[in-house]
Design an enzyme around this catalytic site. Sequence first.
Site, PDB file in Angstrom:
ATOM      1  N   LYS A  54       0.825  -1.213   0.000  1.00 44.36           N
ATOM      2  CA  LYS A  54       0.000   0.000   0.000  1.00 44.36           C
ATOM      3  C   LYS A  54       0.861   1.266   0.000  1.00 44.36           C
ATOM      4  O   LYS A  54       0.583   2.211  -0.730  1.00 44.36           O
ATOM      5  CB  LYS A  54      -0.943   0.019   1.222  1.00 44.36           C
ATOM      6  CG  LYS A  54      -1.910  -1.155   1.278  1.00 44.36           C
ATOM      7  CD  LYS A  54      -2.897  -1.039   2.429  1.00 44.36           C
ATOM      8  CE  LYS A  54      -2.279  -1.130   3.816  1.00 44.36           C
ATOM      9  NZ  LYS A  54      -1.739  -2.450   4.193  1.00 44.36           N
ATOM     10  N   ARG A  60      -9.690   0.544   8.880  1.00 43.06           N
ATOM     11  CA  ARG A  60      -9.314  -0.834   9.195  1.00 43.06           C
ATOM     12  C   ARG A  60     -10.396  -1.546   9.983  1.00 43.06           C
ATOM     13  O   ARG A  60     -10.223  -2.720  10.334  1.00 43.06           O
ATOM     14  CB  ARG A  60      -8.051  -0.810  10.048  1.00 43.06           C
ATOM     15  CG  ARG A  60      -6.773  -1.175   9.306  1.00 43.06           C
ATOM     16  CD  ARG A  60      -5.625  -0.977  10.284  1.00 43.06           C
ATOM     17  NE  ARG A  60      -4.474  -1.775   9.974  1.00 43.06           N
ATOM     18  CZ  ARG A  60      -3.407  -1.322   9.311  1.00 43.06           C
ATOM     19  NH1 ARG A  60      -3.371  -0.101   8.850  1.00 43.06           N
ATOM     20  NH2 ARG A  60      -2.371  -2.109   9.113  1.00 43.06           N
ATOM     21  N   ARG A  75      11.206  -7.130   4.751  1.00 41.60           N
ATOM     22  CA  ARG A  75      11.142  -5.709   5.088  1.00 41.60           C
ATOM     23  C   ARG A  75      11.768  -5.435   6.454  1.00 41.60           C
ATOM     24  O   ARG A  75      12.345  -4.372   6.670  1.00 41.60           O
ATOM     25  CB  ARG A  75       9.666  -5.239   5.073  1.00 41.60           C
ATOM     26  CG  ARG A  75       9.528  -3.728   5.230  1.00 41.60           C
ATOM     27  CD  ARG A  75       8.117  -3.251   4.940  1.00 41.60           C
ATOM     28  NE  ARG A  75       7.206  -3.505   6.048  1.00 41.60           N
ATOM     29  CZ  ARG A  75       5.909  -3.205   6.017  1.00 41.60           C
ATOM     30  NH1 ARG A  75       5.363  -2.675   4.945  1.00 41.60           N
ATOM     31  NH2 ARG A  75       5.142  -3.455   7.054  1.00 41.60           N
ATOM     32  N   ARG A 115      11.257  -1.662  11.820  1.00 43.93           N
ATOM     33  CA  ARG A 115       9.978  -1.680  12.529  1.00 43.93           C
ATOM     34  C   ARG A 115       9.887  -2.892  13.450  1.00 43.93           C
ATOM     35  O   ARG A 115      10.003  -4.029  12.985  1.00 43.93           O
ATOM     36  CB  ARG A 115       8.820  -1.716  11.508  1.00 43.93           C
ATOM     37  CG  ARG A 115       8.533  -0.357  10.907  1.00 43.93           C
ATOM     38  CD  ARG A 115       7.483  -0.452   9.825  1.00 43.93           C
ATOM     39  NE  ARG A 115       6.248  -1.120  10.246  1.00 43.93           N
ATOM     40  CZ  ARG A 115       5.139  -1.113   9.516  1.00 43.93           C
ATOM     41  NH1 ARG A 115       5.107  -0.478   8.357  1.00 43.93           N
ATOM     42  NH2 ARG A 115       4.066  -1.740   9.941  1.00 43.93           N
ATOM     43  N   ARG A 175      -0.719  -9.656  13.252  1.00 44.39           N
ATOM     44  CA  ARG A 175      -1.246  -8.606  12.374  1.00 44.39           C
ATOM     45  C   ARG A 175      -2.106  -9.195  11.261  1.00 44.39           C
ATOM     46  O   ARG A 175      -3.136  -8.629  10.884  1.00 44.39           O
ATOM     47  CB  ARG A 175      -0.092  -7.787  11.792  1.00 44.39           C
ATOM     48  CG  ARG A 175       0.514  -6.834  12.822  1.00 44.39           C
ATOM     49  CD  ARG A 175       1.935  -6.468  12.483  1.00 44.39           C
ATOM     50  NE  ARG A 175       2.045  -5.693  11.266  1.00 44.39           N
ATOM     51  CZ  ARG A 175       3.171  -5.635  10.536  1.00 44.39           C
ATOM     52  NH1 ARG A 175       4.242  -6.321  10.884  1.00 44.39           N
ATOM     53  NH2 ARG A 175       3.209  -4.890   9.456  1.00 44.39           N
TER      54      ARG A 175
HETATM   55  P1  ADP Z   1       1.008  -2.566   7.831  1.00 43.70           P
HETATM   56  O1  ADP Z   1      -0.037  -2.337   6.775  1.00 43.70           O
HETATM   57  O2  ADP Z   1       2.274  -3.117   7.293  1.00 43.70           O
HETATM   58  O3  ADP Z   1       0.521  -3.325   9.038  1.00 43.70           O
HETATM   59  P2  ADP Z   1       0.763   0.150   8.825  1.00 43.70           P
HETATM   60  O4  ADP Z   1       1.875   1.114   8.824  1.00 43.70           O
HETATM   61  O5  ADP Z   1      -0.434   0.456   7.983  1.00 43.70           O
HETATM   62  O6  ADP Z   1       1.454  -1.185   8.396  1.00 43.70           O
HETATM   63  O7  ADP Z   1       0.227  -0.075  10.317  1.00 43.70           O
HETATM   64  C1  ADP Z   1       1.093  -0.390  11.386  1.00 43.70           C
HETATM   65  C2  ADP Z   1       0.301  -0.494  12.693  1.00 43.70           C
HETATM   66  O8  ADP Z   1      -0.276   0.794  12.997  1.00 43.70           O
HETATM   67  C3  ADP Z   1      -0.891  -1.442  12.714  1.00 43.70           C
HETATM   68  O9  ADP Z   1      -0.509  -2.780  12.977  1.00 43.70           O
HETATM   69  C4  ADP Z   1      -1.747  -0.828  13.833  1.00 43.70           C
HETATM   70  O10 ADP Z   1      -1.231  -1.155  15.107  1.00 43.70           O
HETATM   71  C5  ADP Z   1      -1.552   0.656  13.631  1.00 43.70           C
HETATM   72  N1  ADP Z   1      -2.583   1.220  12.734  1.00 43.70           N
HETATM   73  C6  ADP Z   1      -2.381   1.732  11.493  1.00 43.70           C
HETATM   74  N2  ADP Z   1      -3.535   2.133  10.950  1.00 43.70           N
HETATM   75  C7  ADP Z   1      -4.512   1.866  11.853  1.00 43.70           C
HETATM   76  C8  ADP Z   1      -5.918   2.015  11.875  1.00 43.70           C
HETATM   77  N3  ADP Z   1      -6.580   2.532  10.838  1.00 43.70           N
HETATM   78  N4  ADP Z   1      -6.598   1.622  12.981  1.00 43.70           N
HETATM   79  C9  ADP Z   1      -5.969   1.112  14.036  1.00 43.70           C
HETATM   80  N5  ADP Z   1      -4.637   0.912  14.076  1.00 43.70           N
HETATM   81  C10 ADP Z   1      -3.910   1.281  13.011  1.00 43.70           C
END
Ligand code: ADP
Length: 194
Positions: free
Chosen positions: A14, A89, A128, A134, A146
């Site tokens: 994404k 999400r 990654r 991370r 996740r």
């Molecule tokens: P990835 O898609 O690789 O999991 P992101 O950077 O989108 O990475 O998200 C990392 C973390 O940030 C998620 O596992 C969650 O803990 C938090 N997070 C991101 N976006 C949201 C959201 N919309 N609602 C709740 N938690 C979120």
Amino acid sequence: MLNIVLFGPPGAGKGTQSAKLIEKYHLVHLSTGDIFRANIKGETELGKLAKSYMDNGQLVPDAVTINMLQSEADKHPDAKGYIFDGFPRTHAQAQALDEFLATKNTGIFMMLALEVSEDELRIRLTERAKVSGRPDDADPIIIQKRIDVYNAETMPVKGYYQAQNKYQGVNGIGSIDSIFEALCTEINKGVFNS
Ligand code: ADP
């Protein structure tokens, strides 16, 4: 406005595709994950709270996430459109987003979903981890958590947009450029038909 939700599991690509889409369509990129990480780096209260969830592979609570997203969006009043990356999400986030956009007399144009198998996700996230720094990429147990949270809480958001005839899936396996082209084709088709 050209408001696009870029959807897909962790590691689907994404962030990579958002960067290319904002350049081509002159959109504002709103990545909740990036915003949380910037807050963690800046050691803000929001960052401290978010970190306790993120490091365990859990979602940050809806109320916190929705408030943050809205205030970030409001920083760009002249946007031609937004790419929402990693948001919504949950079903509650999707509803809140529709309500928020309605106050601006706009809505979601399309949800584009990057479709990638779980085996491929595990490989990508493990790779990654070597460069991202991370903590949530570094541990296979957190990666699995996740993916499980995605399947339980985020997958249903697909149905929310399908019910509005706004869902479009794209194969997320292939070269970055070929996936980008497939995304652009869907956007252009949507623009043409609207
Ligand atoms: P990835 O898609 O690789 O999991 P992101 O950077 O989108 O990475 O998200 C990392 C973390 O940030 C998620 O596992 C969650 O803990 C938090 N997070 C991101 N976006 C949201 C959201 N919309 N609602 C709740 N938690 C979120």
